[in-house]
Scaffold this motif. Structure first.
Motif, PDB file in Angstrom:
ATOM      1  N   ILE A  16       9.697 -11.296   2.475  1.00 25.24           N
ATOM      2  CA  ILE A  16       9.301 -12.065   3.065  1.00 25.24           C
ATOM      3  C   ILE A  16       7.806 -11.816   3.867  1.00 25.24           C
ATOM      4  CG2 ILE A  16       9.395 -11.043   6.041  1.00 25.24           C
ATOM      5  CD1 ILE A  16      11.944  -9.571   5.587  1.00 25.24           C
ATOM      6  N   PHE A  17       7.347 -11.692   3.976  1.00 22.64           N
ATOM      7  CA  PHE A  17       5.859 -11.843   3.999  1.00 22.64           C
ATOM      8  C   PHE A  17       4.972 -12.481   3.474  1.00 22.64           C
ATOM      9  CE2 PHE A  17       6.687  -7.842   6.097  1.00 22.64           C
ATOM     10  CZ  PHE A  17       5.933  -7.808   7.537  1.00 22.64           C
ATOM     11  N   GLY A  18       5.749 -13.256   2.739  1.00 23.92           N
ATOM     12  CA  GLY A  18       4.860 -14.566   1.470  1.00 23.92           C
ATOM     13  C   GLY A  18       4.170 -13.854   0.197  1.00 23.92           C
ATOM     14  N   GLU A  23      -0.385 -10.700  -5.572  1.00 24.97           N
ATOM     15  CA  GLU A  23      -0.873 -10.029  -4.220  1.00 24.97           C
ATOM     16  C   GLU A  23      -0.907  -8.789  -3.864  1.00 24.97           C
ATOM     17  OE1 GLU A  23      -1.268 -14.401  -2.221  1.00 24.97           O
ATOM     18  OE2 GLU A  23       0.762 -13.531  -2.160  1.00 24.97           O
ATOM     19  N   LEU A  24       0.526  -8.430  -4.075  1.00 28.49           N
ATOM     20  CA  LEU A  24       0.809  -6.726  -3.443  1.00 28.49           C
ATOM     21  C   LEU A  24       0.790  -5.934  -3.988  1.00 28.49           C
ATOM     22  CD1 LEU A  24       2.805  -4.846  -1.677  1.00 28.49           C
ATOM     23  CD2 LEU A  24       4.899  -5.465  -3.552  1.00 28.49           C
ATOM     24  N   ALA A  25       0.618  -5.908  -6.038  1.00 28.89           N
ATOM     25  CA  ALA A  25      -0.270  -5.555  -6.303  1.00 28.89           C
ATOM     26  C   ALA A  25      -1.677  -4.929  -6.270  1.00 28.89           C
ATOM     27  CB  ALA A  25       0.171  -5.759  -7.920  1.00 28.89           C
ATOM     28  N   SER A  31      -1.044  -2.672 -11.119  1.00 27.55           N
ATOM     29  CA  SER A  31      -0.532  -3.548 -11.706  1.00 27.55           C
ATOM     30  C   SER A  31       0.681  -4.990 -11.209  1.00 27.55           C
ATOM     31  CB  SER A  31      -0.783  -3.243 -13.054  1.00 27.55           C
ATOM     32  OG  SER A  31       0.829  -2.732 -13.160  1.00 27.55           O
ATOM     33  N   ASN A  32       0.927  -5.612 -11.840  1.00 28.87           N
ATOM     34  CA  ASN A  32       1.510  -6.338 -11.354  1.00 28.87           C
ATOM     35  C   ASN A  32       2.822  -6.244 -11.864  1.00 28.87           C
ATOM     36  OD1 ASN A  32      -0.314  -7.495 -12.857  1.00 28.87           O
ATOM     37  ND2 ASN A  32       2.039 -10.149 -12.356  1.00 28.87           N
ATOM     38  N   SER A  33       2.450  -5.850 -12.914  1.00 30.63           N
ATOM     39  CA  SER A  33       3.964  -5.279 -14.455  1.00 30.63           C
ATOM     40  C   SER A  33       4.370  -3.885 -13.241  1.00 30.63           C
ATOM     41  CB  SER A  33       3.655  -4.864 -15.404  1.00 30.63           C
ATOM     42  OG  SER A  33       2.385  -3.797 -15.506  1.00 30.63           O
TER      43      SER A  33
END
Length: 111
Positions: A16-18, A23-25, A31-33
């Motif tokens: 929703i926030f794109g 980016e969230l990580a 980490s993105n993992s």
């Protein structure tokens, strides 16, 4: 805690926030993992991580966990009230009247 639901909600709000997982990580300092593991219920996040994710997504922990609660409607009602309170008075009245009309139709057709 229902980690499958938590993961689905993290993903839902992230999209929703794109934000990408990367980016969230970055916002959560992990980490993105790790974000991927949380979203897929393969990793169990700490309470601190759940709070960091909620803050990064500008949502509450309640919003991430509401389906796990025994009374999730309380979270939905609070969300509705917060949204309606942001409107000017005339728009609040319109929103309440529209909701009342919708509830009337639900009651009418559920009998």
């Amino acid at each position: 805690m229902d980690y499958i639901t938590l993961g689905k909600n993290v993903r839902k709000y992230r999209l929703i926030f794109g934000f990408s997982q990367e980016e969230l990580a970055g916002k959560c300092d992990c980490s993105n993992s790790h974000i991927g593991q949380i979203e897929n219920a393969r990793g169990i996040p700490s309470l601190d991580m759940v709070v960091r994710i909620a803050n990064s997504l500008s949502v509450t922990v309640d919003q991430l966990l509401k389906e796990s609660y025994s009374n999730p409607e309380v979270v939905y009602l609070r969300e509705l009230a917060e949204r309606i309170e942001k409107y000017p008075v005339a728009r609040r009245i319109q929103a309440c009247e529209a909701l009342m009309a919708y509830l009337d139709s639900l009651e009418k057709f559920s009998q």
